[in-house]
Design a protein around this motif. Structure first.
Motif, PDB file in Angstrom:
ATOM      1  N   SER A   1     112.729 165.266 -26.379  1.00  0.00           N
ATOM      2  CA  SER A   1     114.153 165.001 -26.553  1.00  0.00           C
ATOM      3  C   SER A   1     115.036 166.070 -25.942  1.00  0.00           C
ATOM      4  CB  SER A   1     114.487 164.872 -28.045  1.00  0.00           C
ATOM      5  OG  SER A   1     114.188 166.067 -28.730  1.00  0.00           O
TER       6      SER A   1
ATOM      7  N   TYR B   1     116.017 166.821 -21.089  1.00  0.00           N
ATOM      8  CA  TYR B   1     117.186 166.643 -20.225  1.00  0.00           C
ATOM      9  C   TYR B   1     118.265 167.692 -20.465  1.00  0.00           C
ATOM     10  CZ  TYR B   1     115.820 162.427 -17.796  1.00  0.00           C
ATOM     11  OH  TYR B   1     115.199 161.542 -16.981  1.00  0.00           O
TER      12      TYR B   1
ATOM     13  N   GLY C   1     112.792 158.103 -20.461  1.00  0.00           N
ATOM     14  CA  GLY C   1     114.157 158.457 -20.798  1.00  0.00           C
ATOM     15  C   GLY C   1     115.081 158.383 -19.607  1.00  0.00           C
TER      16      GLY C   1
ATOM     17  N   ALA D   1     119.159 159.925 -18.300  1.00  0.00           N
ATOM     18  CA  ALA D   1     120.288 160.815 -18.552  1.00  0.00           C
ATOM     19  C   ALA D   1     121.418 160.445 -17.606  1.00  0.00           C
ATOM     20  CB  ALA D   1     119.897 162.269 -18.354  1.00  0.00           C
TER      21      ALA D   1
ATOM     22  N   PHE E   1     121.968 161.036 -23.081  1.00  0.00           N
ATOM     23  CA  PHE E   1     120.517 160.984 -22.917  1.00  0.00           C
ATOM     24  C   PHE E   1     119.946 159.869 -23.776  1.00  0.00           C
ATOM     25  CE2 PHE E   1     116.364 162.276 -24.733  1.00  0.00           C
ATOM     26  CZ  PHE E   1     115.602 162.094 -23.585  1.00  0.00           C
TER      27      PHE E   1
ATOM     28  N   ASN F   1     116.211 158.389 -25.111  1.00  0.00           N
ATOM     29  CA  ASN F   1     114.768 158.542 -25.239  1.00  0.00           C
ATOM     30  C   ASN F   1     114.198 157.171 -25.593  1.00  0.00           C
ATOM     31  OD1 ASN F   1     112.100 159.004 -26.221  1.00  0.00           O
ATOM     32  ND2 ASN F   1     112.627 161.148 -26.588  1.00  0.00           N
TER      33      ASN F   1
ATOM     34  N   TRP G   1     119.181 158.084 -28.926  1.00  0.00           N
ATOM     35  CA  TRP G   1     120.097 158.512 -27.871  1.00  0.00           C
ATOM     36  C   TRP G   1     120.989 159.618 -28.404  1.00  0.00           C
ATOM     37  CZ3 TRP G   1     125.503 158.208 -27.879  1.00  0.00           C
ATOM     38  CH2 TRP G   1     126.075 157.487 -28.928  1.00  0.00           C
TER      39      TRP G   1
END
Length: 265
Positions: free
Chosen positions: A10, A13, A104, A106, A115, A117, A123
């Motif tokens: 997580s 990014y 994921g 971004a 972002f 996931n 998110w």
């Protein structure tokens, strides 16, 4: 037990964003008169040419790229494929896949970072103000997009702190948004090969760039990039990107949908 580094974790990014924003990556636009791919160096680039490049970088309207990505931290390493799309002054979009599974996405726009996931169905989002409070930097979209495209952000010559040279490189120290950067530009073609930065918030790092190739619009960009970011006494991030393709000035579809059943974190 600490988890192994994951390309889908997580915080991947945000860390990638921080790395690419605070690092003044590289100045790679050049003109063909400076380099002949078959015959070698024609003439050295002057330091004034580097200064002009920093003051007025050439920014393509569109970028579409793919790269192999390997991430390492104190707990291990992981790898996947990075897909990157950029529309000038509008959106920076990226996705990571592993074995054809998207983990994921971004997206960065003028005022926010998001972002998704997909594995965890979560998110998150941060305003640029939140990013500044969390990481101690003041990111701007044009700065971020230039960094990810592989060209120099705009730098006023008055922010150059020092300049030295040896037989092969110009070494320039500059201040970018309060962060001191040291960069080494190759004299033969103007390419940035090494860099280092350190912020007052305890974040520092270094990077290298190699394998510059001419893209479809005639611009040279590095296809091999390596970054190291130190986040604390026992926390670091290594990222290696090996691009297989970079296309410029070809419009792309950009989608970023947050599904209703995803949980905000």
């Amino acid at each position: 037990m600490p988890k192994k580094a994951s390309i889908f974790r997580s915080n991947f990014y945000p860390l990638l964003l921080l790395l690419l924003v605070v690092s003044f990556l590289h100045s790679c636009k050049t003109k063909k008169k400076f380099i002949d791919l078959n015959q070698g160096t024609v003439q050295n680039v002057t330091i004034d040419s580097i200064y002009r490049l920093l003051a007025n970088p050439s920014v393509p309207t569109w970028l579409n790229a793919k790269a192999k990505a390997k991430i390492s931290d104190p707990y291990g390493s992981d790898q996947g494929k990075l897909y990157l799309r950029i529309k000038k002054d509008s959106i920076v979009w990226s996705a990571v896949k592993k074995v054809s599974i998207e983990g994921g996405r971004a997206q960065v726009n003028q005022d926010s970072v998001y972002f998704i996931n997909r594995l965890n169905k979560t998110w998150s989002g941060l305003s640029m103000y939140d990013v500044q409070n969390k990481f101690g930097i003041n990111p701007k979209l044009d700065y971020i997009q230039n960094i990810l495209i592989g060209i120099a952000p705009s730098v006023n010559k008055t922010n150059i702190l020092d300049q030295k040279e040896d037989s092969t490189h110009y070494h320039i120290r500059t201040n970018i948004d309060g962060i001191v950067h040291d960069m080494s530009f190759k004299k033969s073609n103007g390419f940035l090969t090494h860099g280092r930065f350190k912020s007052q918030y305890g974040v520092d790092g270094h990077w290298t760039y190699d394998d510059y190739r001419v893209c479809n619009n005639g611009q040279f960009l590095p296809f091999n990039r390596s970054y190291h970011l130190t986040l604390g006494a026992e926390d670091y991030l290594d990222l290696k990107l090996d691009f297989s393709s970079i296309e410029l000035e070809i419009p792309q579809t950009i989608t970023f949908e947050i599904l209703g059943h995803y949980t905000k974190i």
